[in-house]
Design a protein around this motif. Structure first.
Motif, PDB file in Angstrom:
ATOM      1  N   VAL A  80       0.878   6.858   5.285  1.00 22.92           N
ATOM      2  CA  VAL A  80      -0.764   6.830   4.950  1.00 22.92           C
ATOM      3  C   VAL A  80      -1.203   8.503   4.859  1.00 22.92           C
ATOM      4  CG1 VAL A  80      -2.886   6.759   6.100  1.00 22.92           C
ATOM      5  CG2 VAL A  80      -1.366   4.598   6.309  1.00 22.92           C
ATOM      6  N   ARG A  81      -0.758   9.395   5.555  1.00 21.05           N
ATOM      7  CA  ARG A  81      -0.736  10.549   5.593  1.00 21.05           C
ATOM      8  C   ARG A  81      -0.252  11.184   4.046  1.00 21.05           C
ATOM      9  NH1 ARG A  81       1.867  15.108   6.945  1.00 21.05           N
ATOM     10  NH2 ARG A  81       3.306  13.881   7.542  1.00 21.05           N
ATOM     11  N   LEU A  82       0.844  10.793   3.902  1.00 20.96           N
ATOM     12  CA  LEU A  82       1.656  11.490   2.630  1.00 20.96           C
ATOM     13  C   LEU A  82       1.123  10.908   1.305  1.00 20.96           C
ATOM     14  CD1 LEU A  82       5.198  11.833   4.095  1.00 20.96           C
ATOM     15  CD2 LEU A  82       3.403  13.614   3.687  1.00 20.96           C
ATOM     16  N   LEU A  83       0.812   9.829   1.301  1.00 23.65           N
ATOM     17  CA  LEU A  83       0.223   9.068   0.221  1.00 23.65           C
ATOM     18  C   LEU A  83      -1.357   9.213   0.009  1.00 23.65           C
ATOM     19  CD1 LEU A  83       2.314   5.647   0.224  1.00 23.65           C
ATOM     20  CD2 LEU A  83       2.597   7.593  -1.399  1.00 23.65           C
ATOM     21  N   LYS A  84      -1.913   9.695   0.876  1.00 24.38           N
ATOM     22  CA  LYS A  84      -3.290   9.733   0.717  1.00 24.38           C
ATOM     23  C   LYS A  84      -4.218   8.694   0.209  1.00 24.38           C
ATOM     24  CE  LYS A  84      -3.901  14.919   1.187  1.00 24.38           C
ATOM     25  NZ  LYS A  84      -2.785  14.907   1.826  1.00 24.38           N
ATOM     26  N   VAL A  85      -3.821   7.393   1.271  1.00 27.38           N
ATOM     27  CA  VAL A  85      -4.115   6.260   0.519  1.00 27.38           C
ATOM     28  C   VAL A  85      -5.804   6.057   0.779  1.00 27.38           C
ATOM     29  CG1 VAL A  85      -2.033   5.269   0.792  1.00 27.38           C
ATOM     30  CG2 VAL A  85      -3.557   5.026   2.846  1.00 27.38           C
ATOM     31  N   GLU A  86      -6.482   5.113   0.313  1.00 27.16           N
ATOM     32  CA  GLU A  86      -7.819   5.161   0.452  1.00 27.16           C
ATOM     33  C   GLU A  86      -8.186   3.492   1.298  1.00 27.16           C
ATOM     34  OE1 GLU A  86     -10.952   5.472  -2.293  1.00 27.16           O
ATOM     35  OE2 GLU A  86      -9.565   7.152  -3.427  1.00 27.16           O
ATOM     36  N   ASN A  87      -7.609   2.556   0.627  1.00 24.62           N
ATOM     37  CA  ASN A  87      -7.789   1.375   1.407  1.00 24.62           C
ATOM     38  C   ASN A  87      -6.443   0.772   1.972  1.00 24.62           C
ATOM     39  OD1 ASN A  87     -10.718   0.813   0.894  1.00 24.62           O
ATOM     40  ND2 ASN A  87     -10.362   0.298  -1.069  1.00 24.62           N
ATOM     41  N   VAL A  88      -6.528   0.202   3.200  1.00 21.93           N
ATOM     42  CA  VAL A  88      -5.278  -0.220   3.760  1.00 21.93           C
ATOM     43  C   VAL A  88      -5.769  -1.592   4.453  1.00 21.93           C
ATOM     44  CG1 VAL A  88      -3.683   0.252   5.682  1.00 21.93           C
ATOM     45  CG2 VAL A  88      -4.838   2.305   4.543  1.00 21.93           C
ATOM     46  N   ILE A  89      -4.794  -2.430   4.378  1.00 23.44           N
ATOM     47  CA  ILE A  89      -4.865  -3.706   5.017  1.00 23.44           C
ATOM     48  C   ILE A  89      -3.703  -4.091   6.148  1.00 23.44           C
ATOM     49  CG2 ILE A  89      -4.637  -6.261   5.024  1.00 23.44           C
ATOM     50  CD1 ILE A  89      -6.564  -6.375   2.698  1.00 23.44           C
ATOM     51  N   GLU A  90      -4.031  -4.002   7.268  1.00 23.17           N
ATOM     52  CA  GLU A  90      -2.771  -4.732   8.146  1.00 23.17           C
ATOM     53  C   GLU A  90      -3.082  -6.019   8.602  1.00 23.17           C
ATOM     54  OE1 GLU A  90      -2.203  -2.821  12.086  1.00 23.17           O
ATOM     55  OE2 GLU A  90      -4.435  -2.636  12.499  1.00 23.17           O
ATOM     56  N   THR A  91      -1.959  -6.720   8.885  1.00 28.76           N
ATOM     57  CA  THR A  91      -2.185  -8.004   9.373  1.00 28.76           C
ATOM     58  C   THR A  91      -1.365  -7.874  10.949  1.00 28.76           C
ATOM     59  OG1 THR A  91      -0.070  -9.056   8.679  1.00 28.76           O
ATOM     60  CG2 THR A  91      -2.242  -9.050   7.255  1.00 28.76           C
ATOM     61  N   GLY A  92      -1.793  -8.351  11.793  1.00 29.89           N
ATOM     62  CA  GLY A  92      -1.459  -8.196  13.195  1.00 29.89           C
ATOM     63  C   GLY A  92      -1.718  -6.998  13.956  1.00 29.89           C
ATOM     64  N   VAL A  93      -2.613  -7.109  15.017  1.00 31.01           N
ATOM     65  CA  VAL A  93      -3.141  -5.994  15.637  1.00 31.01           C
ATOM     66  C   VAL A  93      -2.691  -5.899  17.133  1.00 31.01           C
ATOM     67  CG1 VAL A  93      -5.236  -4.782  16.614  1.00 31.01           C
ATOM     68  CG2 VAL A  93      -5.189  -5.776  14.212  1.00 31.01           C
ATOM     69  N   ALA A  94      -2.632  -6.895  17.852  1.00 28.64           N
ATOM     70  CA  ALA A  94      -2.235  -6.765  19.233  1.00 28.64           C
ATOM     71  C   ALA A  94      -3.028  -5.762  19.780  1.00 28.64           C
ATOM     72  CB  ALA A  94      -0.699  -6.912  19.427  1.00 28.64           C
ATOM     73  N   TYR A  95      -2.247  -4.845  20.874  1.00 25.14           N
ATOM     74  CA  TYR A  95      -2.769  -3.785  21.332  1.00 25.14           C
ATOM     75  C   TYR A  95      -3.203  -2.774  20.445  1.00 25.14           C
ATOM     76  CZ  TYR A  95      -0.112  -5.267  25.548  1.00 25.14           C
ATOM     77  OH  TYR A  95       0.503  -5.698  26.476  1.00 25.14           O
ATOM     78  N   GLY A  96      -2.886  -2.673  18.958  1.00 26.55           N
ATOM     79  CA  GLY A  96      -3.462  -1.888  18.086  1.00 26.55           C
ATOM     80  C   GLY A  96      -2.681  -0.557  17.978  1.00 26.55           C
ATOM     81  N   TRP A  97      -1.328  -0.436  18.278  1.00 27.85           N
ATOM     82  CA  TRP A  97      -0.455   0.750  17.871  1.00 27.85           C
ATOM     83  C   TRP A  97      -0.533   0.721  16.334  1.00 27.85           C
ATOM     84  CZ3 TRP A  97       0.349   4.139  21.282  1.00 27.85           C
ATOM     85  CH2 TRP A  97       0.238   3.783  22.695  1.00 27.85           C
ATOM     86  N   SER A  98      -0.411  -0.111  15.692  1.00 29.78           N
ATOM     87  CA  SER A  98      -0.006   0.226  14.153  1.00 29.78           C
ATOM     88  C   SER A  98      -1.289   0.713  13.459  1.00 29.78           C
ATOM     89  CB  SER A  98       0.349  -0.864  13.265  1.00 29.78           C
ATOM     90  OG  SER A  98      -0.378  -2.178  13.865  1.00 29.78           O
TER      91      SER A  98
END
Ligand SMILES: C[S@@+](CC[C@H](N)C(=O)[O-])C[C@H]1O[C@@H](n2cnc3c(N)ncnc32)[C@H](O)[C@@H]1O
Length: 254
Positions: free
Chosen positions: A101-119
């Motif tokens: 995320v840092r190196l690609l300087k992305v704007e919009n991100v989607i993640e599926t699966g949060v649980a405790y939320g480490w990702s």
């Protein structure tokens, strides 16, 4: 039997989960790709294709210094996690997520699966340091675990302004997230329904929504053959890295 009845009641009480519930019923009548034999083949394929983390980023033209999520964030996250009394799923590759995320300087991100939320924490920390971007997370809590209130617990308050948590299953949560993101994403992290049919629903939608140069990351690709079939069928440039005994698949969109 009692457990099955309680599970059905859990779903019936949640109309926003009906699409997922129906697809779980439908899968009982579909071909079962999630066999032990297939997971063995998937593990062997992932292991044979694994390369070191730094080589994987090079292969996918992700340039820059690899540093990983800082220790202070991890220590703070552990303290927050300790407040939860519920056992949830393990974390994705937080260092890889943070660096990508840092190196690609992305704007919009989607993640599926949060649980405790480490990702979520790793992605949000990188977005906040980049000074741009938003994360849309999709999560259906574990049925009957009563963990709703603890989903994303490790994400500190100061990072939540970059975050939208959609408390729904992948279907329809991913489409809702895409809608909120304006239809296009620069990076996605798939870590929710790891079954072959679950991936069959989500991968093509997420892949199609990635911008050119965007990055697709999937956790636990050793569970079944979907990831390997997907990259072969679409002739995609991919990399595989190992993390804590499981395998992460990455695909960069040309
Ligand atoms: C392995 S955990 C996610 C771990 C998280 N990515 C991390 O790095 O800390 C999987 C999560 O996905 C959720 N989940 C499972 N099936 C789902 C589905 N069909 N739709 C949405 N979320 C789902 C689970 O309830 C759980 O919270």
């Amino acid at each position: 039997m009692l457990n099955k009845i309680l599970l059905v009641i859990w779903f019936i009480l949640r109309p926003e989960y009906y699409l997922h519930f129906f697809s779980l019923i439908k899968r009982k009548f579909l071909f079962n790709h999630d066999t032990i034999e297939n997971s063995k083949k998937a593990f062997e394929w992932a292991e044979a294709n694994t390369i070191p983390y730094v080589d994987a980023l090079n292969k996918l033209d992700i340039k820059g210094e690899v540093v990983g999520l800082d220790n202070d964030s991890i220590i703070e996250g552990r303290k927050l996690e300790a407040r939860s009394s519920v056992k949830m799923g393990g974390s994705g590759h937080i260092h890889l997520l943070y660096d990508c995320v840092r190196l690609l300087k992305v704007e919009n991100v989607i993640e599926t699966g949060v649980a405790y939320g480490w990702s979520s924490l790793a992605i949000l920390k990188a977005l906040s340091q980049n000074g741009l971007g938003k994360l849309f997370s999709v999560d259906m809590p574990y049925p009957r675990k009563k963990n709703e209130n603890d989903v994303g617990i490790v994400v500190p308050q100061n990072l939540r302004k970059y975050w939208t948590l959609i408390r729904k299953p992948d279907n329809p949560g991913i489409l809702n997230a895409l809608n909120k993101a304006g239809g296009e994403i620069d990076l996605c992290h798939y870590d929710s329904d790891k079954s072959w049919w679950g991936r069959h629903y989500a991968y093509p939608i997420l892949w199609k929504s990635l911008t050119t140069g965007g990055l697709f990351i999937s956790d636990d690709i050793q569970d079944n053959l979907y990831f390997s079939e997907f990259v072969k069928k679409n002739s995609l440039k991919f990399a595989v890295v190992e993390f804590e005994g499981k395998f992460i698949g990455l695909i960069r969109k040309n």
